[in-house]
Design a protein around this motif. Structure first.
Motif, PDB file in Angstrom:
ATOM      1  N   UNK A  91       0.779  -1.224  -0.021  1.00 49.26           N
ATOM      2  CA  UNK A  91       0.131   0.010   0.064  1.00 49.26           C
ATOM      3  C   UNK A  91       0.877   1.243   0.062  1.00 49.26           C
ATOM      4  N   UNK A  92       2.144   1.137   0.245  1.00 51.92           N
ATOM      5  CA  UNK A  92       3.171   2.305   0.240  1.00 51.92           C
ATOM      6  C   UNK A  92       3.027   3.211   1.416  1.00 51.92           C
ATOM      7  N   UNK A  93       2.153   2.756   2.547  1.00 50.06           N
ATOM      8  CA  UNK A  93       2.304   3.412   3.736  1.00 50.06           C
ATOM      9  C   UNK A  93       3.362   3.783   4.539  1.00 50.06           C
ATOM     10  N   UNK A  94       3.656   4.349   5.435  1.00 53.32           N
ATOM     11  CA  UNK A  94       4.635   4.596   6.227  1.00 53.32           C
ATOM     12  C   UNK A  94       4.583   4.053   7.786  1.00 53.32           C
ATOM     13  N   UNK A  95       3.711   2.855   7.848  1.00 50.25           N
ATOM     14  CA  UNK A  95       3.596   2.566   9.166  1.00 50.25           C
ATOM     15  C   UNK A  95       4.884   1.931   9.657  1.00 50.25           C
ATOM     16  N   UNK A  96       5.153   2.199  11.031  1.00 47.78           N
ATOM     17  CA  UNK A  96       6.187   1.484  11.704  1.00 47.78           C
ATOM     18  C   UNK A  96       6.041   0.152  11.723  1.00 47.78           C
ATOM     19  N   UNK A  97       6.788  -0.782  11.365  1.00 46.79           N
ATOM     20  CA  UNK A  97       6.612  -2.374  11.712  1.00 46.79           C
ATOM     21  C   UNK A  97       6.586  -2.433  13.360  1.00 46.79           C
ATOM     22  N   UNK A  98       7.286  -1.743  14.108  1.00 46.32           N
ATOM     23  CA  UNK A  98       7.310  -1.953  15.457  1.00 46.32           C
ATOM     24  C   UNK A  98       5.761  -1.600  16.119  1.00 46.32           C
ATOM     25  N   UNK A  99       5.168  -0.742  15.421  1.00 47.63           N
ATOM     26  CA  UNK A  99       3.780  -0.555  15.941  1.00 47.63           C
ATOM     27  C   UNK A  99       2.939  -1.682  15.603  1.00 47.63           C
ATOM     28  N   UNK A 100       2.908  -2.391  14.361  1.00 44.92           N
ATOM     29  CA  UNK A 100       2.168  -3.458  14.022  1.00 44.92           C
ATOM     30  C   UNK A 100       2.621  -4.587  14.677  1.00 44.92           C
ATOM     31  N   UNK A 101       3.836  -4.738  15.137  1.00 41.75           N
ATOM     32  CA  UNK A 101       4.368  -5.743  16.094  1.00 41.75           C
ATOM     33  C   UNK A 101       3.926  -5.565  17.566  1.00 41.75           C
ATOM     34  N   UNK A 102       3.648  -4.384  18.038  1.00 41.93           N
ATOM     35  CA  UNK A 102       2.947  -3.931  19.107  1.00 41.93           C
ATOM     36  C   UNK A 102       1.478  -4.609  19.139  1.00 41.93           C
ATOM     37  N   UNK A 103       0.851  -4.212  18.125  1.00 36.41           N
ATOM     38  CA  UNK A 103      -0.567  -4.781  18.058  1.00 36.41           C
ATOM     39  C   UNK A 103      -0.713  -6.338  17.891  1.00 36.41           C
ATOM     40  N   UNK A 104       0.045  -6.961  16.964  1.00 41.02           N
ATOM     41  CA  UNK A 104      -0.028  -8.293  16.779  1.00 41.02           C
ATOM     42  C   UNK A 104       0.463  -9.040  18.151  1.00 41.02           C
ATOM     43  N   UNK A 105       1.441  -8.513  18.852  1.00 44.04           N
ATOM     44  CA  UNK A 105       2.079  -9.154  19.953  1.00 44.04           C
ATOM     45  C   UNK A 105       0.945  -9.057  21.217  1.00 44.04           C
ATOM     46  N   UNK A 106       0.418  -7.880  21.329  1.00 43.15           N
ATOM     47  CA  UNK A 106      -0.758  -7.781  22.293  1.00 43.15           C
ATOM     48  C   UNK A 106      -1.907  -8.759  21.868  1.00 43.15           C
ATOM     49  N   UNK A 107      -2.213  -9.006  20.663  1.00 38.64           N
ATOM     50  CA  UNK A 107      -3.310 -10.012  20.365  1.00 38.64           C
ATOM     51  C   UNK A 107      -2.864 -11.372  20.488  1.00 38.64           C
ATOM     52  N   UNK A 108      -1.533 -11.706  20.298  1.00 36.11           N
ATOM     53  CA  UNK A 108      -0.957 -13.072  20.673  1.00 36.11           C
ATOM     54  C   UNK A 108      -1.243 -13.362  22.082  1.00 36.11           C
ATOM     55  N   UNK A 109      -0.668 -12.041  22.828  1.00 40.37           N
ATOM     56  CA  UNK A 109      -0.736 -12.673  24.377  1.00 40.37           C
ATOM     57  C   UNK A 109      -2.155 -12.763  24.850  1.00 40.37           C
ATOM     58  N   UNK A 110      -3.169 -12.064  24.574  1.00 40.49           N
ATOM     59  CA  UNK A 110      -4.382 -12.415  24.881  1.00 40.49           C
ATOM     60  C   UNK A 110      -4.991 -13.874  24.359  1.00 40.49           C
ATOM     61  N   UNK A 111      -4.413 -14.189  23.043  1.00 37.32           N
ATOM     62  CA  UNK A 111      -4.840 -15.314  22.498  1.00 37.32           C
ATOM     63  C   UNK A 111      -4.401 -16.608  23.500  1.00 37.32           C
TER      64      UNK A 111
END
Length: 318
Positions: A91-111
């Protein structure tokens, strides 16, 4: 709203600049070349913060026999990084991979917690499921768009001093503040739940809620440490310094403080050695931490022998 959010960001940015000025001045005064580079200033700051956060959470995990949860969340954080890189590539966005890692990591922790609660499976089963799912997702995303992802993901797998940007350092400072505040506020409850869940339930503590807090904090630490340690070695900082501290400490609080000291030594020595010998920072830090652990074990054995020798003498005197 943007202005309100920008105030703390600007404050942290100002503190980072002062930190860089301080280390730069020290490096110039003492002739220490590595302290004259901006990326080393950020690396030392991030490393020192990780050396506080990781034992702060790891001490609870080790005493609850959940040492491997860091490894599970590290692999899911890898999936989060892959998601960020994939989205940026497509998509050519400037999202930081660390931010997506935080989100996915939190979801995984809850999982991990939800799988254990819903299926009555042991924690190691839920951790294995989440670990394999996260790593599989990351692998699939990389294979779909291998053009730049394979190269870009290497720095997250193995860690790299030069990849610690100002934005990444600011993010970690934010994570450090959140983790420190949450642990400080919930310390007594977490301690109660760690050593006796049954008694904690009888006392009216919501054990399930505090278990979720612990795994979510672990996810935040994993993402923060990933900048220097890399996904493959990040779990070591949650376990190795704590394991060494337990050989020397006599109480939980002593173990917590000692693990932070040992982690700081490992990080400072590891970063310095990795710069001097152009080695991977994460691997060097872990090797130093293991070396410190061996020394702690030997000192612990020596203390035990001294106590064994002194006790009969004291009894005879009495």
């Amino acid at each position: 709203m943007t202005g309100i959010v920008g105030l703390p960001y600007a404050g942290v940015e100002w503190l980072l600049e002062r930190w860089s000025d301080l280390l730069g001045a020290v490096g110039e005064e003492l002739g220490i070349k590595m302290l004259q580079y901006g990326f080393m200033h950020r690396a030392f700051l991030v490393g020192m913060l990780i050396a506080v956060m990781a034992p702060l959470i790891g001490t609870f995990l080790v005493h609850r026999q959940l040492a491997l949860i860091g490894d599970a969340l590290a692999h899911t954080a890898f999936a989060g990084v892959a998601v960020g890189l994939f989205v940026n590539s497509v998509l050519g966005t400037g999202v930081s991979p660390y931010l997506t890692a935080v989100v996915v990591g939190m979801l995984a922790a809850l999982a991990i917690e939800l799988i254990s609660e819903v299926t009555d499976a042991y924690n190691d089963v839920s951790m294995a499921i989440v670990l394999s799912t996260g790593f599989a997702l990351g692998s699939v995303l990389i294979s779909i768009n291998a053009g730049g992802l394979a190269v870009g993901v290497n720095q997250y797998l193995f860690g790299n001093l030069s990849t610690v940007t100002s934005q990444s350092a600011i993010l970690l400072v934010g994570l450090f503040v959140v983790i420190s505040l949450v642990v400080g506020i919930t310390y007594k409850q977490l301690l109660y739940v760690t050593f006796d869940e049954t008694a904690a339930r009888v006392a009216g503590i919501n054990v399930r809620w505090y278990n979720r807090i612990m795994v979510m904090l672990t996810a935040l630490v994993v993402v923060g440490a990933m900048q220097i340690m890399g996904v493959i070695l990040v779990a070591a900082m949650l376990v190795v310094p704590v394991a060494g501290a337990t050989q020397l400490a006599r109480s939980f609080r002593e173990a917590l403080l000692a693990s932070v000291v040992l982690a700081e030594l490992a990080v400072l020595m590891g970063i310095t050695l990795s710069y001097q010998y152009n080695a991977t920072a994460g691997g060097t830090i872990v090797l130093v931490a293991v070396g410190i652990y061996v020394v702690a074990v030997l000192l612990g054995k020596l203390q035990s022998r001294r106590a064994t020798v002194e006790d009969p003498a004291e009894q005879a005197a009495d």
